[in-house]
Design a protein around this motif. Structure first.
Motif, PDB file in Angstrom:
ATOM      1  N   UNK A 118      -1.453  38.968  -3.311  1.00  0.00           N
ATOM      2  CA  UNK A 118      -2.642  38.146  -3.461  1.00  0.00           C
ATOM      3  C   UNK A 118      -3.464  38.421  -4.711  1.00  0.00           C
ATOM      4  N   UNK A 119      -2.835  39.002  -5.742  1.00  0.00           N
ATOM      5  CA  UNK A 119      -3.549  39.332  -6.970  1.00  0.00           C
ATOM      6  C   UNK A 119      -3.493  38.137  -7.925  1.00  0.00           C
ATOM      7  N   UNK A 120      -4.657  37.673  -8.378  1.00  0.00           N
ATOM      8  CA  UNK A 120      -4.726  36.603  -9.376  1.00  0.00           C
ATOM      9  C   UNK A 120      -4.521  37.217 -10.753  1.00  0.00           C
ATOM     10  N   UNK A 121      -3.727  36.552 -11.596  1.00  0.00           N
ATOM     11  CA  UNK A 121      -3.479  37.079 -12.937  1.00  0.00           C
ATOM     12  C   UNK A 121      -3.391  35.938 -13.936  1.00  0.00           C
ATOM     13  N   UNK A 122      -3.501  36.287 -15.210  1.00  0.00           N
ATOM     14  CA  UNK A 122      -3.400  35.347 -16.321  1.00  0.00           C
ATOM     15  C   UNK A 122      -2.080  35.597 -17.031  1.00  0.00           C
ATOM     16  N   UNK A 123      -1.320  34.545 -17.261  1.00  0.00           N
ATOM     17  CA  UNK A 123      -0.037  34.694 -17.924  1.00  0.00           C
ATOM     18  C   UNK A 123       1.088  34.352 -16.973  1.00  0.00           C
ATOM     19  N   UNK A 124       2.302  34.679 -17.370  1.00  0.00           N
ATOM     20  CA  UNK A 124       2.681  35.481 -18.533  1.00  0.00           C
ATOM     21  C   UNK A 124       2.590  34.690 -19.848  1.00  0.00           C
ATOM     22  N   UNK A 125       2.300  35.429 -20.907  1.00  0.00           N
ATOM     23  CA  UNK A 125       2.206  34.881 -22.248  1.00  0.00           C
ATOM     24  C   UNK A 125       3.069  35.705 -23.186  1.00  0.00           C
ATOM     25  N   UNK A 126       3.796  35.030 -24.072  1.00  0.00           N
ATOM     26  CA  UNK A 126       4.567  35.728 -25.097  1.00  0.00           C
ATOM     27  C   UNK A 126       3.654  35.925 -26.303  1.00  0.00           C
ATOM     28  N   UNK A 127       3.320  37.168 -26.587  1.00  0.00           N
ATOM     29  CA  UNK A 127       2.347  37.500 -27.632  1.00  0.00           C
ATOM     30  C   UNK A 127       3.036  37.641 -28.986  1.00  0.00           C
ATOM     31  N   UNK A 128       2.308  37.346 -30.077  1.00  0.00           N
ATOM     32  CA  UNK A 128       2.909  37.445 -31.407  1.00  0.00           C
ATOM     33  C   UNK A 128       3.287  38.866 -31.808  1.00  0.00           C
ATOM     34  N   UNK A 129       2.762  39.874 -31.132  1.00  0.00           N
ATOM     35  CA  UNK A 129       3.092  41.263 -31.464  1.00  0.00           C
ATOM     36  C   UNK A 129       4.300  41.768 -30.691  1.00  0.00           C
ATOM     37  N   UNK A 130       5.009  40.872 -29.986  1.00  0.00           N
ATOM     38  CA  UNK A 130       6.291  41.225 -29.395  1.00  0.00           C
ATOM     39  C   UNK A 130       6.264  41.640 -27.942  1.00  0.00           C
ATOM     40  N   UNK A 131       5.198  41.310 -27.214  1.00  0.00           N
ATOM     41  CA  UNK A 131       5.149  41.609 -25.784  1.00  0.00           C
ATOM     42  C   UNK A 131       4.943  40.327 -24.989  1.00  0.00           C
ATOM     43  N   UNK A 132       5.559  40.265 -23.835  1.00  0.00           N
ATOM     44  CA  UNK A 132       5.275  39.231 -22.830  1.00  0.00           C
ATOM     45  C   UNK A 132       4.310  39.904 -21.867  1.00  0.00           C
ATOM     46  N   UNK A 133       3.119  39.325 -21.690  1.00  0.00           N
ATOM     47  CA  UNK A 133       2.087  40.020 -20.926  1.00  0.00           C
ATOM     48  C   UNK A 133       1.491  39.166 -19.813  1.00  0.00           C
ATOM     49  N   UNK A 134       0.957  39.885 -18.834  1.00  0.00           N
ATOM     50  CA  UNK A 134       0.062  39.309 -17.833  1.00  0.00           C
ATOM     51  C   UNK A 134      -1.160  40.216 -17.785  1.00  0.00           C
ATOM     52  N   UNK A 135      -2.257  39.648 -17.326  1.00  0.00           N
ATOM     53  CA  UNK A 135      -3.498  40.414 -17.200  1.00  0.00           C
ATOM     54  C   UNK A 135      -4.133  40.120 -15.852  1.00  0.00           C
ATOM     55  N   UNK A 136      -4.743  41.149 -15.262  1.00  0.00           N
ATOM     56  CA  UNK A 136      -5.494  40.987 -14.018  1.00  0.00           C
ATOM     57  C   UNK A 136      -6.593  42.039 -13.974  1.00  0.00           C
ATOM     58  N   UNK A 137      -7.506  41.875 -13.031  1.00  0.00           N
ATOM     59  CA  UNK A 137      -8.576  42.860 -12.872  1.00  0.00           C
ATOM     60  C   UNK A 137      -8.535  43.423 -11.463  1.00  0.00           C
ATOM     61  N   UNK A 138      -8.990  44.675 -11.346  1.00  0.00           N
ATOM     62  CA  UNK A 138      -9.085  45.308 -10.031  1.00  0.00           C
ATOM     63  C   UNK A 138     -10.391  44.876  -9.362  1.00  0.00           C
ATOM     64  N   UNK A 139     -10.655  45.291  -8.119  1.00  0.00           N
ATOM     65  CA  UNK A 139     -11.878  44.853  -7.435  1.00  0.00           C
ATOM     66  C   UNK A 139     -13.182  45.230  -8.153  1.00  0.00           C
ATOM     67  N   UNK A 140     -13.152  46.243  -9.015  1.00  0.00           N
ATOM     68  CA  UNK A 140     -14.355  46.646  -9.740  1.00  0.00           C
ATOM     69  C   UNK A 140     -14.448  45.994 -11.118  1.00  0.00           C
ATOM     70  N   UNK A 141     -13.484  45.134 -11.472  1.00  0.00           N
ATOM     71  CA  UNK A 141     -13.528  44.428 -12.741  1.00  0.00           C
ATOM     72  C   UNK A 141     -12.799  45.102 -13.888  1.00  0.00           C
ATOM     73  N   UNK A 142     -12.040  46.180 -13.632  1.00  0.00           N
ATOM     74  CA  UNK A 142     -11.290  46.850 -14.693  1.00  0.00           C
ATOM     75  C   UNK A 142     -10.048  46.034 -15.046  1.00  0.00           C
TER      76      UNK A 142
END
Length: 136
Positions: free
Chosen positions: A94-118
């Motif tokens: 049940x974790x919401x995340x952004x991505x995946x995105x292929x970044x110009x620096x050579x990584x495919x990434x996703x991003x999410x935050x923990x319950x405290x916003x980290x």
């Protein structure tokens, strides 16, 4: 003297039980210490101390503790062999995340935050172009 090894990171949290549950469920890490004010989880060679924000001022003095709504001031990153598999893992929890995105620096990434916003990033090296070696 050398200061090249990070042993622990303290993350300040408003809701300790929710943060503890999130880290155990999402990352599958064990709790190695806990009391009324904190829960410490272990990521291989790194301890992450989930500390109630009310107790944070003592450890950051003379600095100040920023409120959660101040926005992200850093990001923690984990490199894996298959970001899409991690997406499936996060969806099941049940974790919401952004991505995946292929970044110009050579990584495919996703991003999410923990319950405290980290902010957390999970990255997969693409075509051997990233400077960091992925870990599975």
């Amino acid at each position: 003297m050398t200061l090249k090894h990070i042993s622990a990171i303290s993350l300040f949290v408003e809701d300790l039980p929710a943060s503890r549950a999130f880290y155990c469920a999402v990352f599958g890490v064990p709790v190695v210490y806990e009391d009324d004010n904190c829960a410490v989880v272990q990521f291989e060679h790194l301890l992450v101390n989930l500390l109630k924000v009310a107790n944070a001022a003592d450890i950051v003095a003379p600095g100040a503790v920023a409120p959660r709504d101040a926005g992200s001031r850093f990001q923690l990153s984990i490199w894996v062999a298959d970001v899409d598999a991690v997406c499936a893992h996060l969806r099941q929890r049940g974790v919401a995340f952004h991505g995946p995105l292929d970044r110009p620096w050579g990584l495919r990434t996703i991003n999410f935050v923990d319950p405290a916003g980290h902010s957390w990033e999970v990255g997969q090296q693409l075509n051997g172009t990233a400077t960091a070696e992925p870990v599975s």
